[in-house]
Structures are given as C-alpha cells and as structure tokens.
Design an enzyme around this catalytic site. Structure first.
Site, PDB file in Angstrom:
ATOM      1  N   GLU A  22      -2.908 -10.934  -6.922  1.00 25.44           N
ATOM      2  CA  GLU A  22      -2.845  -9.237  -6.568  1.00 25.44           C
ATOM      3  C   GLU A  22      -3.812  -8.534  -7.657  1.00 25.44           C
ATOM      4  OE1 GLU A  22      -0.309  -7.140  -8.678  1.00 25.44           O
ATOM      5  OE2 GLU A  22       0.838  -8.591  -9.616  1.00 25.44           O
ATOM      6  N   LYS A 155       9.300  -8.876 -14.910  1.00 21.27           N
ATOM      7  CA  LYS A 155       9.232  -8.142 -16.090  1.00 21.27           C
ATOM      8  C   LYS A 155      10.362  -7.687 -16.878  1.00 21.27           C
ATOM      9  CE  LYS A 155       6.615  -6.056 -13.699  1.00 21.27           C
ATOM     10  NZ  LYS A 155       5.258  -5.836 -12.863  1.00 21.27           N
TER      11      LYS A 155
HETATM   12  N1  PSU Z   1       2.869  -8.286 -13.303  1.00 19.20           N
HETATM   13  C1  PSU Z   1       2.055  -7.869 -14.297  1.00 19.20           C
HETATM   14  N2  PSU Z   1       1.474  -6.677 -14.216  1.00 19.20           N
HETATM   15  C2  PSU Z   1       1.656  -5.768 -13.416  1.00 19.20           C
HETATM   16  C3  PSU Z   1       2.512  -5.923 -12.241  1.00 19.20           C
HETATM   17  C4  PSU Z   1       3.092  -7.399 -12.305  1.00 19.20           C
HETATM   18  O1  PSU Z   1       1.854  -8.764 -15.076  1.00 19.20           O
HETATM   19  O2  PSU Z   1       1.107  -4.523 -13.364  1.00 19.20           O
HETATM   20  C5  PSU Z   1       2.786  -5.129 -11.179  1.00 19.20           C
HETATM   21  C6  PSU Z   1       2.937  -6.147  -9.665  1.00 19.20           C
HETATM   22  O3  PSU Z   1       1.949  -5.779  -8.973  1.00 19.20           O
HETATM   23  C7  PSU Z   1       4.314  -5.961  -9.088  1.00 19.20           C
HETATM   24  C8  PSU Z   1       4.421  -4.288  -9.612  1.00 19.20           C
HETATM   25  O4  PSU Z   1       4.655  -6.081  -7.735  1.00 19.20           O
HETATM   26  O5  PSU Z   1       3.989  -4.370 -10.862  1.00 19.20           O
HETATM   27  C9  PSU Z   1       5.860  -3.917  -9.480  1.00 19.20           C
HETATM   28  O6  PSU Z   1       6.083  -2.525  -9.511  1.00 19.20           O
HETATM   29  P1  PSU Z   1       7.368  -1.817  -8.787  1.00 19.20           P
HETATM   30  O7  PSU Z   1       8.332  -2.140  -9.934  1.00 19.20           O
HETATM   31  O8  PSU Z   1       6.888  -0.346  -8.941  1.00 19.20           O
HETATM   32  O9  PSU Z   1       7.645  -2.222  -7.494  1.00 19.20           O
END
Ligand code: PSU
Ligand code: MN
Length: 302
Positions: A22, A155
């Site tokens: 990604e 996370k």
């Molecule tokens: N994992 C990481 N760093 C990131 C992300 C994931 O180590 O920046 C990103 C991914 O792209 C994930 C996003 O889909 O954070 C989630 O964002 P939200 O909680 O707004 O959906």
C-alpha cells in the site's frame, strides 16, 4: 481504467507470485525520507523472497498497480491524498495523486487479480468508537474483497478487542503465524488469543480454500497476523503509556476523521523518541517477506 506496470502484468499473466503493497504508509504513515527508503526496501524484500512487488496508488487520477521508482518518490515527498475506498472516485475524476489505505489497496489489488497483500497494521475500531463511530473502512473491505492481508495486527492505538470482535461479526478469518495471540503492532502480545499457524504452506492452503469457496460459502478476505520482530518490538506497558499521551493530544487538538490515524502515528513517534518508527519499519519488512513466502507457496499449490 487501471494501469498495471509491465513487470506486474507479466507476472500475473505467467501466474507468478505477486505481493501488493500500500502507499498510505508511505505518504501518511512515516516521515520523509525514511518513508522512501521503506517503500524501496519493502519491494526488495518481496523480490528477494521470490515474488514480484506491486505498490498501489492513484497517480494523477489513474489507479496504478505497480508504482514506478519516481512515483514512489513523489508519494514519499507528500501532497498525495489519503484514499480509502470511498475516496477513489473523486481522486480519479479530479486527476489527483492519492495514497491508498488498506481498504483501497485491497480493492485495486483484487481488480488486478492479486490476492496477497502486505501492510503494517490494519485500521480498526478506534478507542471511544461507542461515541465517535470511528471504525476503519479496512474492516468492511476485508469482509467483501478477496485479498489475504498480512499485518502485525491492528494498530495499537485502536481498541484491539473490539476490532477482533468486529472481524468475527464480519466473518473474516483471522490467524496468527508463529503466535497464539493477536499482535499489538508495536508489541508482540496483546493477551487476545488467535488460532495459530506455523507453516506458510498451511496459510496458503487455507487461503486457497477460501478463494475457491467464495462462490458458495466464504467471500471476502483473510487476515494473517505476524508479530513484530523480537529485536525491535516494544514493551507493552511502555507503548500503552505512550498511546494514552498520544490520544490525549488528539483529543485536545480535536482531530477527527481520516487524519486521526496519521496524527496518532506521528504523535507516537514523538512520545517514543522515534522508537515506534524503528519498530514500524522492522515489522513492515518482516510482513513483506512473509507475504512473499506465502504468495510463493500459494503459486505451488494452484
Ligand atoms: N499501517 C502502518 N502505517 C499506516 C497505515 C497502516 O504501519 O499508515 C495506514 C493504512 O493505510 C491503513 C490506514 O489502512 O492507516 C487506516 O486509516 P483509517 O484508520 O483512517 O481507516
Ligand atoms: Mn477512521
């Protein structure tokens, strides 16, 4: 229109193993210039383990599977939007650069015929979601799109028990590889049990069963959770204290919506004097390696 790079298109055509990567973690998850080094390193990890990398993003309005080196640099330098699934159409129509989250990357990977994807941590149910309703679109995407996502759990800034419950509700299979627990991203354990697998070939067999069974029983993706490497994993209590401080800062700054996750990741880096970034990079590399090994095993079984 979907632009697939020549290297990736050839790999797909010849049924070679491909791993999607990604771009949100490049544009919004890590600071420059580490983010560019990481983007390049993840592709190298995939190649060194026998698969072809396909980093995904929207370039000038064109959904792209297999970003070129100069495009990775453009995304690392900033300015790209953060695109979840619902943001794709506007970015395309407006000719914008967009870094894709897990959700948007899954949907573009599936459109290109890629079924294995490596990331760091998926989005999930945020702490306080009973008030804010902040639940990442990554979870609903896992329920409907046929991609195996290799991650270090969700996370740790999130509500991990709620995230696991939500995945169960959505019918998404979740496994640990080499662990009996849901990893907590920066730390190896969360206390939350997972069914454990030990062999990438077994992962591939289960994923193949899900892929083949999609017509009658099991649509959607699957989550494979790999703990962060022991050398750089952080202590759970230490991380938790930093998260509490980071969340308090987000509350004071009234951060809402898609900026919540990038804000918290940056705050965690400050609260841990950069240690969280070293862990994040190590687990990303480890996940890219693991995904490549699984993609190779999958190709052997097809
Ligand atoms: N994992 C990481 N760093 C990131 C992300 C994931 O180590 O920046 C990103 C991914 O792209 C994930 C996003 O889909 O954070 C989630 O964002 P939200 O909680 O707004 O959906
Ligand atoms: Mn959100």
């Amino acid at each position: 229109m979907l632009r697939v790079s020549i290297a990736v298109a050839e790999a797909i055509e010849h049924n070679q193993p491909v791993v999607a990567l990604e771009s949100t973690l490049i544009s919004h998850g890590l600071p420059f210039p580490q983010n560019l080094e990481v983007a390049t390193a993840l592709e190298a990890e995939v190649r060194n383990n026998g698969a072809i990398p396909a980093t995904i993003g929207v370039v000038g309005g064109v959904p792209t599977v297999g970003l070129e080196a100069h495009e990775l640099e453009r995304f690392a330098r900033g300015g790209a939007r953060k695109l979840s699934r619902r943001d794709l159409a506007a970015a395309i129509a407006q000719g914008a650069d967009g870094a894709t989250t897990v959700a948007a990357t899954m949907s573009l990977a599936a459109a290109a015929g890629i079924t294995v994807f490596a990331t760091g941590g998926i989005g999930g149910v945020h702490r306080g979601a009973d008030r804010t309703w902040d639940v990442s679109g990554d979870l609903t995407e896992l329920a409907r799109t046929q991609v195996l996502v290799v991650c270090a759990g969700a996370k740790a800034i999130l509500d991990l028990p709620a995230t696991l419950e939500y995945l169960e509700t959505l019918g998404v299979p979740v496994f640990g590889l080499g662990t009996t627990e849901f990893p907590a991203f920066y730390s190896r354990s969360s206390g939350l049990p997972l069914p454990a697998l030990t062999d990438p070939a077994e992962v591939a067999r289960i994923w193949l069963a899900q892929l083949r069974g999609s017509a009658y029983a099991a649509p959607g993706g699957m989550l494979l959770c790999v703990p962060p490497p022991a050398e750089t994993a952080l202590d759970r209590d230490y991380v938790e204290a930093a998260i509490v401080r980071a969340l308090a800062r987000a509350e004071v700054a009234a951060i809402r919506g898609p900026t919540v996750t990038p804000f918290l990741l940056a705050a965690m880096a400050e609260e841990t004097s950069g240690e969280s970034i070293a862990t994040n990079i190590a687990l990303l590399r480890n996940n890219a390696r693991t995904a490549a090994v699984v993609a190779v095993a999958l190709q052997h079984q097809q």
